[in-house]
Design an enzyme around this catalytic site. Structure first.
Site, mmCIF file in Angstrom:
data_model
loop_
_atom_site.group_PDB
_atom_site.id
_atom_site.type_symbol
_atom_site.label_atom_id
_atom_site.label_comp_id
_atom_site.label_asym_id
_atom_site.label_seq_id
_atom_site.Cartn_x
_atom_site.Cartn_y
_atom_site.Cartn_z
ATOM 1 N N ASP A 238 0.825 -1.212 0.000
ATOM 2 C CA ASP A 238 0.000 0.000 0.000
ATOM 3 C C ASP A 238 0.856 1.258 0.000
ATOM 4 O O ASP A 238 2.032 1.234 0.359
ATOM 5 C CB ASP A 238 -0.927 0.000 1.223
ATOM 6 C CG ASP A 238 -0.245 -0.524 2.476
ATOM 7 O OD1 ASP A 238 0.974 -0.327 2.625
ATOM 8 O OD2 ASP A 238 -0.919 -1.145 3.306
ATOM 9 N N HIS B 50 -6.988 -4.534 10.432
ATOM 10 C CA HIS B 50 -6.740 -4.336 9.000
ATOM 11 C C HIS B 50 -5.515 -5.113 8.539
ATOM 12 O O HIS B 50 -4.606 -5.383 9.314
ATOM 13 C CB HIS B 50 -6.644 -2.844 8.626
ATOM 14 C CG HIS B 50 -5.374 -2.137 9.020
ATOM 15 N ND1 HIS B 50 -5.345 -0.790 9.285
ATOM 16 C CD2 HIS B 50 -4.092 -2.556 9.181
ATOM 17 C CE1 HIS B 50 -4.103 -0.424 9.572
ATOM 18 N NE2 HIS B 50 -3.332 -1.478 9.516
ATOM 19 N N ASN C 102 -6.965 -2.566 14.563
ATOM 20 C CA ASN C 102 -8.379 -2.761 14.231
ATOM 21 C C ASN C 102 -8.601 -3.956 13.300
ATOM 22 O O ASN C 102 -9.682 -4.131 12.761
ATOM 23 C CB ASN C 102 -8.951 -1.491 13.587
ATOM 24 C CG ASN C 102 -8.259 -1.146 12.258
ATOM 25 O OD1 ASN C 102 -7.350 -1.854 11.825
ATOM 26 N ND2 ASN C 102 -8.696 -0.083 11.629
ATOM 27 N N GLU D 9 -9.417 -1.654 5.677
ATOM 28 C CA GLU D 9 -9.969 -1.330 6.989
ATOM 29 C C GLU D 9 -11.262 -2.129 7.220
ATOM 30 O O GLU D 9 -11.838 -2.660 6.260
ATOM 31 C CB GLU D 9 -10.266 0.174 7.057
ATOM 32 C CG GLU D 9 -9.067 1.086 6.779
ATOM 33 C CD GLU D 9 -8.039 1.123 7.925
ATOM 34 O OE1 GLU D 9 -8.028 0.220 8.789
ATOM 35 O OE2 GLU D 9 -7.231 2.069 7.941
#
Ligand code: F6R
Length: 253
Positions: free
Chosen positions: A70, A140, A138, A145
């Site tokens: 990414d 991801h 979280n 996400e």
């Protein structure tokens, strides 16, 4: 559906070494492998050690091809704070691959045509052999996400607030709000997946990934659908799992 192979180590360094061993094995059988690398604090030791081994001739990078997971939206490959800069600084041999065109940067413009061209290049290269992942607090993976579709390919995405906060020390002012990321489908299409998680802050996400429901609420949970996934943890990241035994490298089911 194959259960991930989970290994727990006494230290983060031992988990990183196991991740490198996987790379050595992959390159031994496929010297031209296409490897997708993750960025982030989890991989600092990995890249330091990878650099040493490449420079010492213990890992051959003469045919390898690389990409990464990414990039922040609009960040050019040399831009400070960006993922390509992080990778080539942490691991200069990756900088050499970039210079000779064997490292494909994620198209950070988010332009659909550029994304399609990037995906076509990956496909033409035979697909991703090995993808390295970290995990966000979280759940991801890449910048997929919570809420991301499991069918997602490379796409532009908005970063969660926890992700932006965790990136704060990379940026003097505001962390970026958007990024371009390999999608869940992109990651799951790789022949082998290695996820490394260390430290107690990751324990709840690791538990959700391996013990919770497979759902968009925890994108990493989709790794349980991959046939060749390896999860490398230190003890702190594994505290939420039912680990037993005191020896290094406890197998968990
Ligand atoms: C970075 C990436 C992210 C990180 C994750 C963990 O390329 O894709 O998913 O792997 O946020 O980051 P660290 O290792 O900094 O805790």
């Amino acid at each position: 559906m194959g259960e991930p192979n989970i290994r727990v180590f006494d230290s983060p360094v031992a988990a990183s070494e196991a991740a490198l061993t996987t790379l050595e094995h992959t390159l031994a059988s496929r010297p031209r492998a296409l490897v997708s690398f993750a960025t982030g604090k989890t991989y600092a030791t990995f890249f330091a050690e990878l650099t040493e081994r490449v420079q010492a001739g213990r890992i051959a990078f003469d045919q390898v091809r690389a990409t990464h997971l990414d990039e922040y939206l609009g960040f050019t490959p040399g831009q400070r704070g960006g993922m390509v800069t992080e990778l080539t600084t942490a691991c200069p041999p990756l900088g050499e691959l970039l210079a000779d065109g064997r490292f494909l940067p994620v198209p950070s413009s988010g332009d659909p045509e550029e994304i399609s061209a990037y995906e076509a290049r990956i496909e033409k290269a035979g697909g991703i052999d090995l993808v390295y992942l970290g995990i966000g607090r979280n759940g991801h993976i890449g910048f997929n996400e919570p809420g991301t579709s499991p069918d997602s390919s490379v796409h532009r995405t908005r970063l969660a607030e926890t992700t932006r906060r965790d990136a704060q020390d990379r940026f003097p002012a505001e962390p970026p709000r958007e990024a371009v990321t390999a999608g869940l489908q992109t990651i799951l299409a790789a022949r082998q997946v290695v996820l490394v998680a260390t430290g107690e802050a990751k324990a709840p996400a690791v538990r959700a990934m391996l013990r919770g429901e497979i759902s968009p609420a925890c994108p990493a949970s989709y790794l349980r659908k991959h046939r060749n996934a390896l999860v490398l943890l230190d003890r702190a990241a594994a505290v939420g799992l039912d680990a037993t035994g005191s020896a290094e490298d406890v197998a968990i089911r």
